[in-house]
Motif scaffolding. Structure first.
Motif, mmCIF file in Angstrom:
data_model
loop_
_atom_site.group_PDB
_atom_site.id
_atom_site.type_symbol
_atom_site.label_atom_id
_atom_site.label_comp_id
_atom_site.label_asym_id
_atom_site.label_seq_id
_atom_site.Cartn_x
_atom_site.Cartn_y
_atom_site.Cartn_z
ATOM 1 N N GLN A 242 -3.638 2.708 2.820
ATOM 2 C CA GLN A 242 -4.351 3.909 3.246
ATOM 3 C C GLN A 242 -5.540 4.181 2.315
ATOM 4 O O GLN A 242 -5.407 4.895 1.318
ATOM 5 C CB GLN A 242 -3.399 5.106 3.256
ATOM 6 C CG GLN A 242 -2.173 4.929 4.133
ATOM 7 C CD GLN A 242 -2.539 4.821 5.598
ATOM 8 O OE1 GLN A 242 -3.260 5.660 6.133
ATOM 9 N NE2 GLN A 242 -2.045 3.778 6.262
ATOM 10 N N PRO A 243 -6.704 3.623 2.606
ATOM 11 C CA PRO A 243 -7.830 3.755 1.678
ATOM 12 C C PRO A 243 -8.343 5.181 1.512
ATOM 13 O O PRO A 243 -8.941 5.510 0.487
ATOM 14 C CB PRO A 243 -8.907 2.850 2.309
ATOM 15 C CG PRO A 243 -8.542 2.773 3.753
ATOM 16 C CD PRO A 243 -7.054 2.816 3.796
ATOM 17 N N THR A 244 -8.105 6.052 2.480
ATOM 18 C CA THR A 244 -8.661 7.405 2.420
ATOM 19 C C THR A 244 -7.974 8.298 1.395
ATOM 20 O O THR A 244 -8.483 9.382 1.093
ATOM 21 C CB THR A 244 -8.582 8.073 3.800
ATOM 22 O OG1 THR A 244 -7.233 8.013 4.284
ATOM 23 C CG2 THR A 244 -9.506 7.383 4.793
ATOM 24 N N ASP B 24 -15.931 -1.803 1.568
ATOM 25 C CA ASP B 24 -16.787 -1.928 2.746
ATOM 26 C C ASP B 24 -16.290 -1.115 3.936
ATOM 27 O O ASP B 24 -16.865 -1.208 5.017
ATOM 28 C CB ASP B 24 -16.873 -3.410 3.156
ATOM 29 C CG ASP B 24 -17.385 -4.294 2.021
ATOM 30 O OD1 ASP B 24 -18.126 -3.782 1.175
ATOM 31 O OD2 ASP B 24 -17.010 -5.483 1.995
ATOM 32 N N ASN B 25 -15.201 -0.358 3.717
ATOM 33 C CA ASN B 25 -14.591 0.398 4.820
ATOM 34 C C ASN B 25 -14.311 -0.518 6.008
ATOM 35 O O ASN B 25 -14.627 -0.211 7.159
ATOM 36 C CB ASN B 25 -15.500 1.563 5.245
ATOM 37 C CG ASN B 25 -14.764 2.567 6.111
ATOM 38 O OD1 ASN B 25 -13.547 2.717 6.033
ATOM 39 N ND2 ASN B 25 -15.506 3.258 6.966
ATOM 40 N N SER C 105 -15.817 -2.598 -9.558
ATOM 41 C CA SER C 105 -15.282 -1.276 -9.258
ATOM 42 C C SER C 105 -15.955 -0.691 -8.032
ATOM 43 O O SER C 105 -17.140 -0.927 -7.774
ATOM 44 C CB SER C 105 -15.480 -0.350 -10.466
ATOM 45 O OG SER C 105 -14.984 0.935 -10.196
ATOM 46 N N ALA C 106 -15.196 0.064 -7.256
ATOM 47 C CA ALA C 106 -15.733 0.778 -6.103
ATOM 48 C C ALA C 106 -15.065 2.147 -6.022
ATOM 49 O O ALA C 106 -13.883 2.278 -6.325
ATOM 50 C CB ALA C 106 -15.496 0.008 -4.806
ATOM 51 N N ALA C 107 -15.825 3.180 -5.668
ATOM 52 C CA ALA C 107 -15.278 4.535 -5.625
ATOM 53 C C ALA C 107 -15.706 5.221 -4.336
ATOM 54 O O ALA C 107 -16.714 4.865 -3.713
ATOM 55 C CB ALA C 107 -15.751 5.331 -6.825
ATOM 56 N N ARG C 108 -14.925 6.211 -3.944
ATOM 57 C CA ARG C 108 -15.256 7.029 -2.785
ATOM 58 C C ARG C 108 -15.723 8.395 -3.245
ATOM 59 O O ARG C 108 -15.266 8.912 -4.239
ATOM 60 C CB ARG C 108 -14.033 7.192 -1.877
ATOM 61 C CG ARG C 108 -13.660 5.901 -1.147
ATOM 62 C CD ARG C 108 -12.609 6.173 -0.100
ATOM 63 N NE ARG C 108 -12.165 4.957 0.562
ATOM 64 C CZ ARG C 108 -12.776 4.417 1.616
ATOM 65 N NH1 ARG C 108 -13.835 5.008 2.122
ATOM 66 N NH2 ARG C 108 -12.318 3.308 2.156
ATOM 67 N N GLY D 40 0.821 -1.214 0.000
ATOM 68 C CA GLY D 40 0.000 0.000 0.000
ATOM 69 C C GLY D 40 0.850 1.256 0.000
ATOM 70 O O GLY D 40 0.315 2.369 -0.070
ATOM 71 N N GLY D 41 2.167 1.112 0.047
ATOM 72 C CA GLY D 41 3.034 2.270 0.113
ATOM 73 C C GLY D 41 3.003 3.131 -1.137
ATOM 74 O O GLY D 41 3.010 4.364 -1.056
ATOM 75 N N THR D 42 2.956 2.512 -2.311
ATOM 76 C CA THR D 42 2.962 3.282 -3.561
ATOM 77 C C THR D 42 1.668 4.058 -3.734
ATOM 78 O O THR D 42 1.682 5.246 -4.095
ATOM 79 C CB THR D 42 3.190 2.344 -4.760
ATOM 80 O OG1 THR D 42 4.444 1.675 -4.605
ATOM 81 C CG2 THR D 42 3.200 3.121 -6.063
#
Length: 374
Positions: free
Chosen positions: A263-265, A237-238, A371-374, A202-204
């Motif tokens: 970091q999903p945010t 699903d947070n 697909s999922a979007a915020r 998740g770093g990139t």
């Protein structure tokens, strides 16, 4: 002639060792040119460009070269790694190869904790740079065993899955995000609509997401995730405790649990890509680009195509940038071996037709993607 490290363990000489270690790391960067940004033509698409950042040209052959260097800098400057410290990592892939390279550069012992079924070729790559492989029976044991070994020898567990997002200098300093934007400066669309990457630690994705926000850029970040990975469900699903029952079939990306560095945010969209599509994409890319790339590059390419198709539907012009994570030469016995593909039960031909068809006609069938979007 290499400058020798000071031999004494006094406080003054510990700082001298640190200074010399940082000098060697900086000198290594100075010897390496930045990686290329390649434009991949899509004959049937007008007004939208696709670029591939070729991370396979790093000295250790993958995107993980950047991560390994950042992890060493972080650990040294925090005082966790000193003269003679044994560095230990839980990895059987590109991260272990790159960390072994930097450990050798700094005259430090390196141990990679790997599953017992790790391929001989990967073990050979780690050992080429002076690393040692410590076997465990189950992949789920690698992190706990790495921690145990570090405690037993008073070494340091590098722990890429925890520290990747905080070790990288996301504000700039010629990181991968700044490099892409600098290289796009003279292009018709210098600010990409989308940057697409995978997630192993998740770093990139954290670096890209933070950088575009910090620079107040409109670029959005999409993570293309393989089908057997917990990251997509965690994002959708947070749910930071999301998990899957088996490991990813695409090496280097996807994890059975949501790792601390993810970091999903700072991510705008995720696309879940079937493994058959990822493997098919590297077969098509070899024909279109003239070189073989690893499976995670195929995952990225499918995600990029889906986003470009969406831009076309909206009548938008612009560009999309993604990554060549490593060379396909490492995978001639797997992704590029039709017997291996057949044995894994992957039917890549329909996806090859779809992906090749997009380049030829601009028509895209994204059935099978999620697909999922915020």
């Amino acid at each position: 002639m290499t400058t020798p490290f000071p031999a004494s363990a006094t406080a003054t000489n510990r700082r001298s060792w640190l200074d010399e270690a940082l000098r060697r790391l900086e000198a290594d960067v100075n010897r390496s040119a930045d990686t290329h940004l390649l434009r991949l033509p899509i004959p049937a698409v007008r007004g939208i460009s696709l670029y591939l950042k070729d991370e396979s040209t790093h000295p250790t052959g993958s995107l993980k070269h950047r991560l390994a260097r950042s992890l060493f800098l972080y650990a040294i400057c925090n005082g966790w790694v000193r003269e003679g410290t044994t560095v230990i990592e839980a990895s059987s892939g590109s991260t272990a190869v790159s960390e072994a390279y930097f450990a050798q550069l700094l005259d430090l012992p390196f141990v990679a904790v790997v599953p017992r079924n790790t391929s001989p070729a990967k073990i050979a790559q780690i050992e080429f740079y002076g690393g040692r492989c410590h076997m465990v029976d189950r992949a789920s044991e690698v992190c706990s065993e790495a921690q145990r070994l570090a405690q037993a020898c008073d070494g340091h567990f590098m722990d890429q899955f925890t520290y990747a997002e905080r070790a990288t200098d996301w504000r700039g300093n010629n990181n991968i995000a700044q490099s892409i934007f600098d290289q796009l400066a003279q292009e018709p669309h210098p600010v990409p609509d989308w940057i697409v990457c995978g997630a192993g630690t998740g770093g990139t994705s954290a670096t890209f997401g933070r950088y575009v926000r910090y620079r107040r850029l409109p670029t959005r970040v999409c993570v293309a995730d393989p089908e057997h990975s917990a990251f997509f469900a965690g994002f959708r699903d947070n749910d930071p405790k999301a998990s899957v029952s088996r490991g990813s079939g695409i090496e280097g990306i996807g994890r059975p649990t949501v790792e601390p560095s993810f970091q999903p945010t700072v991510i705008d969209r995720m696309i879940r890509v079937p493994d058959a599509a990822s493997v098919a994409a590297v077969w098509v890319l070899r024909k279109r680009l003239g070189r073989a790339c690893g499976g995670s590059t195929g995952t990225n390419l499918v995600g990029a195509i889906d986003l470009i198709a969406g831009m076309m539907r909206e009548g938008r012009r612009g560009c999309v940038a993604t990554l060549i994570c490593d060379s396909g030469e490492r995978y001639m016995d797997s992704y590029f071996n039709r017997d291996w593909v057949a044995a894994t039960g992957l039917d890549i031909e329909p996806w090859c037709e779809r992906i090749d068809g997009f380049f030829a006609t601009g028509v895209w069938n994204g059935d099978g993607l999620e697909s999922a979007a915020r």
